[in-house]
Design a protein around this motif. Structure first.
Motif, short mmCIF file in Angstrom:
data_model
loop_
_atom_site.label_atom_id
_atom_site.label_comp_id
_atom_site.label_asym_id
_atom_site.label_seq_id
_atom_site.Cartn_x
_atom_site.Cartn_y
_atom_site.Cartn_z
N ILE A 63 4.76 10.43 11.41
CA ILE A 63 3.57 10.15 12.23
C ILE A 63 2.53 9.37 11.43
CG2 ILE A 63 1.57 11.23 13.41
CD1 ILE A 63 3.53 13.57 14.10
N ASN A 64 2.42 9.71 10.15
CA ASN A 64 1.40 9.07 9.31
C ASN A 64 1.94 7.89 8.51
OD1 ASN A 64 -1.22 10.81 9.40
ND2 ASN A 64 0.49 12.25 9.40
N ASN A 65 3.20 7.54 8.80
CA ASN A 65 3.83 6.40 8.12
C ASN A 65 3.86 6.57 6.60
OD1 ASN A 65 5.22 4.06 8.27
ND2 ASN A 65 3.41 2.73 8.32
N VAL A 66 4.17 7.79 6.16
CA VAL A 66 4.21 8.11 4.74
C VAL A 66 5.65 8.25 4.29
CG1 VAL A 66 3.60 9.86 3.02
CG2 VAL A 66 2.02 9.35 4.86
N LYS A 67 5.97 7.66 3.13
CA LYS A 67 7.36 7.72 2.66
C LYS A 67 7.49 8.44 1.33
CE LYS A 67 8.87 3.78 5.34
NZ LYS A 67 7.60 3.56 6.06
N MET A 68 6.37 8.97 0.83
CA MET A 68 6.44 9.67 -0.45
C MET A 68 5.79 11.05 -0.38
SD MET A 68 4.89 8.60 -4.13
CE MET A 68 5.62 6.98 -4.24
N ILE A 69 6.51 12.04 -0.91
CA ILE A 69 5.99 13.40 -0.98
C ILE A 69 5.69 13.70 -2.45
CG2 ILE A 69 6.56 15.86 -0.68
CD1 ILE A 69 8.52 14.97 1.56
N VAL A 70 4.52 14.26 -2.71
CA VAL A 70 4.17 14.66 -4.08
C VAL A 70 4.27 16.18 -4.17
CG1 VAL A 70 2.25 14.89 -5.71
CG2 VAL A 70 2.65 12.71 -4.56
N ARG A 71 4.92 16.66 -5.23
CA ARG A 71 4.96 18.10 -5.48
C ARG A 71 4.70 18.34 -6.96
NH1 ARG A 71 4.68 21.73 -1.53
NH2 ARG A 71 6.18 23.15 -2.46
N MET A 112 0.84 -1.21 0.00
CA MET A 112 0.00 0.00 0.00
C MET A 112 0.87 1.26 0.00
SD MET A 112 -3.31 -0.51 0.16
CE MET A 112 -4.30 0.52 1.24
N THR A 113 0.75 2.10 -1.02
CA THR A 113 1.53 3.33 -1.06
C THR A 113 0.67 4.50 -0.63
OG1 THR A 113 2.51 2.41 -3.04
CG2 THR A 113 3.09 4.70 -2.51
N THR A 114 1.18 5.21 0.38
CA THR A 114 0.51 6.45 0.78
C THR A 114 1.47 7.59 0.50
OG1 THR A 114 -0.67 5.28 2.52
CG2 THR A 114 -0.59 7.67 2.70
N ALA A 115 0.95 8.67 -0.05
CA ALA A 115 1.80 9.84 -0.32
C ALA A 115 1.14 11.06 0.30
CB ALA A 115 1.97 10.04 -1.81
N VAL A 116 1.98 12.06 0.56
CA VAL A 116 1.45 13.32 1.07
C VAL A 116 1.73 14.41 0.05
CG1 VAL A 116 3.55 13.77 2.45
CG2 VAL A 116 1.45 14.99 3.00
N TYR A 117 0.71 15.22 -0.23
CA TYR A 117 0.86 16.38 -1.11
C TYR A 117 0.68 17.62 -0.24
CZ TYR A 117 -0.34 19.67 -4.93
OH TYR A 117 -0.38 20.75 -5.81
N PRO A 118 1.81 18.24 0.15
CA PRO A 118 1.72 19.40 1.04
C PRO A 118 1.67 20.72 0.28
CG PRO A 118 4.00 18.73 0.81
CD PRO A 118 3.21 17.88 -0.15
N GLY A 119 1.10 21.72 0.89
CA GLY A 119 1.10 23.04 0.27
C GLY A 119 0.30 24.03 1.08
N ARG A 167 -4.19 13.50 -10.53
CA ARG A 167 -3.19 12.64 -11.19
C ARG A 167 -2.43 11.82 -10.17
NH1 ARG A 167 -0.30 17.07 -14.46
NH2 ARG A 167 1.09 15.42 -15.18
N ALA A 168 -2.08 12.43 -9.02
CA ALA A 168 -1.34 11.69 -7.98
C ALA A 168 -2.22 10.59 -7.39
CB ALA A 168 -0.88 12.65 -6.89
N ALA A 169 -3.51 10.86 -7.24
CA ALA A 169 -4.43 9.88 -6.64
C ALA A 169 -4.54 8.62 -7.50
CB ALA A 169 -5.80 10.51 -6.43
N LYS A 170 -4.22 8.75 -8.79
CA LYS A 170 -4.26 7.58 -9.68
C LYS A 170 -3.02 6.71 -9.51
CE LYS A 170 -6.97 9.62 -13.35
NZ LYS A 170 -6.81 10.36 -14.59
N ILE A 171 -1.96 7.30 -8.98
CA ILE A 171 -0.68 6.59 -8.87
C ILE A 171 -0.54 5.87 -7.54
CG2 ILE A 171 1.85 6.90 -8.84
CD1 ILE A 171 1.41 9.46 -10.50
N VAL A 172 -1.08 6.48 -6.46
CA VAL A 172 -0.89 5.91 -5.12
C VAL A 172 -2.20 5.34 -4.59
CG1 VAL A 172 1.02 7.50 -4.60
CG2 VAL A 172 -1.31 8.13 -3.95
#
Ligand code: ADP
Length: 159
Positions: A79-87, A1-8, A23-28
Motif C-alpha cells: 500500500i505504501n509502495n515500500v520494498k525494504m523492511i528494516v529489523r 528514492m528509497t523508502t523502508a519500513v521499520y515494524p515492531g 541509523r536506518a534513517a541515515k541509509i534510506v
C-alpha cells in the motif's frame, strides 16, 4: 528514492529501537516506523499511545514518519509502495525468528528485501519487556529509555 519500513511492537520504545531508527534513517530517504496493532498480544500501551511516543521521540529526524498497521506487513508495504523492511538484530536468539520472518515475507512478496541492522553493544540485552519488568518493581532503567517513556511508565505504574 528509497523508502523502508521499520515494524515492531514498540511497547514501549527503548533506546535500542531509537538507535536502529537513527541509523536506518541515515541509509534510506524515508523511514516509516510502523507500530503493529496486534490484538493477540497483551500490550501495555495502546497503539495511539505508542504512535504518539514515537512521534515525540523522532520529531527531530526529518525523514522519519510514524504509522501503524494490522494484518500482514507485506500488505502495509505494498500500500505504501515500500520494498525494504528494516529489523534490528540483538543476540543470536533474535536470528532464527528474524530469518524466518524475512524468508516468509519474501515468499509472500518477491519484491521485498529485509535489511538487518546489528544492535549497538550497549543495547544488546535491552528489550521492551525487560524495561517493563524493571519499571514494575521500581528498579533503575535510566539509560534504557528516553525521558518521555520513563514518565509514561511511571504514570502506568502510579509511581
Ligand atoms: P521487542 O522485541 O523488544 O518487543 P519489537 O517487537 O518492538 O521489540 O521489535 C522491533 C524491532 O526492533 C525488532 O527487529 C527487534 O529485533 C528490534 N529491537 C528491539 N530491541 C532492540 C535493541 N535493543 N537493539 C536492536 N534492535 C532491537
Amino acid at each position: 528514492m528509497t523508502t523502508a519500513v521499520y515494524p515492531g511492537s514498540f511497547d514501549p520504545t527503548t533506546n535500542g529501537h531509537i538507535d536502529i531508527i537513527r541509523r536506518a534513517a541515515k541509509i534510506v530517504d524515508t523511514l516509516i516506523v510502523a507500530v503493529l496493532d496486534n490484538h493477540a498480544k497483551n500490550s501495555m500501551f495502546s497503539v495511539a499511545e505508542r504512535v504518539s511516543h514515537l512521534k515525540e521521540i523522532t520529531k527531530d529526524i526529518e525523514n522519519v514518519k510514524i504509522d501503524s498497521f494490522s494484518g500482514l506487513l507485506v500488505d502495509f508495504a505494498k500500500i505504501n509502495n515500500v520494498k525494504m523492511i528494516v529489523r534490528g538484530l540483538r543476540a543470536l536468539t533474535d536470528f532464527e525468528f528474524e530469518f524466518q520472518m524475512a524468508l516468509t515475507n519474501r515468499e509472500l512478496s518477491g519484491e521485498i528485501e529485509t535489511l538487518f541492522i546489528p544492535t549497538s553493544k550497549e543495547y544488546l540485552f535491552l528489550s521492551s519487556s525487560v524495561v517493563k519488568e524493571i519499571a514494575r518493581f521500581s528498579g533503575d532503567y535510566s539509560g534504557m529509555v528516553p525521558e518521555i517513556i520513563k514518565r509514561e511508565l511511571e504514570r502506568k505504574f502510579n509511581i
